[in-house]
Design an enzyme around this catalytic site. Structure first.
Site, PDB file in Angstrom:
ATOM      1  N   ARG A   1      12.143 -12.055   3.202  1.00 20.76           N
ATOM      2  CA  ARG A   1      12.994 -10.988   3.102  1.00 20.76           C
ATOM      3  C   ARG A   1      14.012 -10.726   4.132  1.00 20.76           C
ATOM      4  O   ARG A   1      14.254 -10.968   5.179  1.00 20.76           O
ATOM      5  CB  ARG A   1      12.219  -9.484   3.395  1.00 20.76           C
ATOM      6  CG  ARG A   1      11.030  -9.422   2.378  1.00 20.76           C
ATOM      7  CD  ARG A   1      10.454  -8.246   2.047  1.00 20.76           C
ATOM      8  NE  ARG A   1       9.617  -7.744   3.424  1.00 20.76           N
ATOM      9  CZ  ARG A   1       8.707  -6.981   3.318  1.00 20.76           C
ATOM     10  NH1 ARG A   1       8.141  -6.257   2.245  1.00 20.76           N
ATOM     11  NH2 ARG A   1       8.244  -6.481   4.629  1.00 20.76           N
TER      12      ARG A   1
ATOM     13  N   ARG B   1      -0.848 -10.418  11.660  1.00 23.93           N
ATOM     14  CA  ARG B   1      -1.265  -9.376  11.099  1.00 23.93           C
ATOM     15  C   ARG B   1      -2.382  -9.601  10.131  1.00 23.93           C
ATOM     16  O   ARG B   1      -3.305  -8.789  10.094  1.00 23.93           O
ATOM     17  CB  ARG B   1      -0.282  -8.401  10.454  1.00 23.93           C
ATOM     18  CG  ARG B   1       0.768  -7.905  11.485  1.00 23.93           C
ATOM     19  CD  ARG B   1       1.933  -6.860  10.468  1.00 23.93           C
ATOM     20  NE  ARG B   1       3.003  -7.490  10.564  1.00 23.93           N
ATOM     21  CZ  ARG B   1       3.962  -7.398   9.550  1.00 23.93           C
ATOM     22  NH1 ARG B   1       3.843  -6.584   8.667  1.00 23.93           N
ATOM     23  NH2 ARG B   1       5.178  -7.835   9.627  1.00 23.93           N
TER      24      ARG B   1
ATOM     25  N   LYS C   1       0.920  -1.168  -0.126  1.00 21.69           N
ATOM     26  CA  LYS C   1       0.155  -0.014  -0.055  1.00 21.69           C
ATOM     27  C   LYS C   1       0.810   1.245   0.044  1.00 21.69           C
ATOM     28  O   LYS C   1       0.871   2.073  -0.596  1.00 21.69           O
ATOM     29  CB  LYS C   1      -0.932   0.218   1.258  1.00 21.69           C
ATOM     30  CG  LYS C   1      -2.045  -0.988   1.224  1.00 21.69           C
ATOM     31  CD  LYS C   1      -2.941  -0.660   2.563  1.00 21.69           C
ATOM     32  CE  LYS C   1      -2.312  -0.698   3.651  1.00 21.69           C
ATOM     33  NZ  LYS C   1      -1.767  -1.985   4.280  1.00 21.69           N
TER      34      LYS C   1
ATOM     35  N   ARG D   1      14.397  -8.048   9.279  1.00 20.28           N
ATOM     36  CA  ARG D   1      13.530  -6.983  10.249  1.00 20.28           C
ATOM     37  C   ARG D   1      12.747  -8.011  10.997  1.00 20.28           C
ATOM     38  O   ARG D   1      12.322  -9.069  10.618  1.00 20.28           O
ATOM     39  CB  ARG D   1      12.682  -6.117   9.390  1.00 20.28           C
ATOM     40  CG  ARG D   1      12.993  -4.937   8.980  1.00 20.28           C
ATOM     41  CD  ARG D   1      12.188  -4.375   7.942  1.00 20.28           C
ATOM     42  NE  ARG D   1      10.781  -4.409   8.359  1.00 20.28           N
ATOM     43  CZ  ARG D   1       9.564  -3.648   7.795  1.00 20.28           C
ATOM     44  NH1 ARG D   1       9.869  -3.086   6.767  1.00 20.28           N
ATOM     45  NH2 ARG D   1       8.491  -3.757   8.228  1.00 20.28           N
TER      46      ARG D   1
ATOM     47  N   ARG E   1      -8.971   1.412   9.784  1.00 17.79           N
ATOM     48  CA  ARG E   1      -8.754  -0.324  10.070  1.00 17.79           C
ATOM     49  C   ARG E   1     -10.237  -0.859  10.585  1.00 17.79           C
ATOM     50  O   ARG E   1     -10.335  -2.203  10.649  1.00 17.79           O
ATOM     51  CB  ARG E   1      -7.813  -0.283  11.194  1.00 17.79           C
ATOM     52  CG  ARG E   1      -6.345  -0.018  10.685  1.00 17.79           C
ATOM     53  CD  ARG E   1      -5.314  -0.590  11.729  1.00 17.79           C
ATOM     54  NE  ARG E   1      -4.506   0.169  11.327  1.00 17.79           N
ATOM     55  CZ  ARG E   1      -3.062  -0.110  10.822  1.00 17.79           C
ATOM     56  NH1 ARG E   1      -3.244  -1.224   9.980  1.00 17.79           N
ATOM     57  NH2 ARG E   1      -2.019   0.395  10.535  1.00 17.79           N
TER      58      ARG E   1
END
Ligand SMILES: [Zn+2]
Length: 228
Positions: free
Chosen positions: A126, A171, A13, A160, A87
Site C-alpha cells: 500500500r 503483528r 475490521k 505508512r 485480544r
C-alpha cells in the site's frame, strides 16, 4: 446485539465495524479510539492512560475494561461492536464478567479469516498520494502515469511506516499466538461465525449480515438454557 470482530490487523475490521454501526445502529468500541478520546477529555481514566502511553508502556487490562464499562454505562445505540478488543483470554473473561454484571450478553463473535501471505502482500504494497490521499498498491493499483497521482497530479507519495512486510508479519505472529485462542474460547460458548476476510468489502459485509441473521436464532436458544 453485542458483537466482537476478530481478525488480524489489516483484515478490515474497522471498515466492517463502521458499516455495522450504520446498518444495525450499534456503537463501535475501538479501544484505541476510546483511549485517545479519554485522554483528550481529561477524565480520571484518561489521565492515567495518558501517563502510561507517554511512557510507551502497554495500558493494563483493568484500565481498558474500566474504560469500556464507563462507555457502556453511558448507553446509546442498540448494542456494541468491539474492534481490536479483546485480544487475550484474560480480556475476554473480563468482558464476559462486565456484560454479566450489567445483565447483558455478548451475542456473536465474527472471525474475519485471512490468508497470511495474501494479507502481507495486500498491506505491504500500500501507498498513497501525499497531497490528496488517493490510495495505491504496488501490485493492484499503480498510477496510470508512473509517479503521477491519477486524482490530483501530484508526484509525491507516502507509505505508512508500519505497512511493511516485517511489521505485518510481527503483528500476524502476535495475533496467532495471543488472539487466535479466543476463537476456541468463544466457540465453546457457541458464538462464532467465520467469514472470508479476503473478499472485497461489500462481499464481506454481506457475509457478516447473513451470519448475524442466521446466528440470532441459535443464540436465542442457547441463552434460554443459560441462566444469568
Ligand atoms: Zn493525489
Amino acid at each position: 446485539m453485542n458483537l466482537v470482530l476478530l481478525g488480524p490487523p489489516g483484515a478490515g475490521k474497522g471498515t466492517q465495524a463502521k458499516l455495522l454501526e450504520d446498518s444495525r445502529s450499534l456503537v463501535k468500541l475501538s479501544t484505541g479510539d476510546m483511549l485517545r478520546a479519554a485522554v483528550a477529555a481529561g477524565t480520571e481514566l484518561g489521565r492515567k492512560a495518558g501517563e502510561i502511553m507517554e511512557r510507551g508502556a502497554l495500558v493494563p487490562d483493568e484500565l481498558v475494561i474500566n474504560l469500556i464499562a464507563e462507555r457502556i454505562d453511558q448507553g446509546g445505540g442498540k448494542g456494541y461492536i468491539f474492534d481490536g478488543f479483546p485480544r487475550t483470554i484474560a480480556q475476554a473473561e473480563a468482558l464476559d464478567t462486565l456484560f454479566k454484571q450489567r445483565g447483558k450478553t455478548l451475542d456473536r463473535v465474527v472471525v474475519m479469516e485471512v490468508d497470511d501471505e495474501a494479507l502481507v502482500e495486500r498491506i505491504a504494497g500500500r501507498f498513497a498520494c501525499a497531497k490528496c490521499g488517493e490510495g495505491y498498491h504496488d501490485l493492484y493499483k499503480l498510477p496510470k502515469v508512473e509517479g503521477v497521482c491519477d486524482a490530483c497530479g501530484s508526484t509525491e507519495f507516502v507509505r505508512r511506516k508500519d505497512d511493511n512486510e516485517e511489521t505485518v508479519r510481527a503483528r500476524l505472529k502476535a495475533y496467532h499466538a495471543q488472539t487466535e485462542p479466543l476463537i476456541d474460547y468463544y466457540r465453546r460458548q457457541g458464538k462464532v461465525n467465520a467469514v472470508d476476510g479476503m473478499a472485497d468489502i461489500a462481499a464481506v459485509a454481506d457475509e457478516i449480515e447473513r451470519a448475524l441473521a442466521g446466528g440470532s436464532v441459535k443464540e436465542a436458544k442457547k441463552r434460554a438454557k443459560t441462566p444469568g
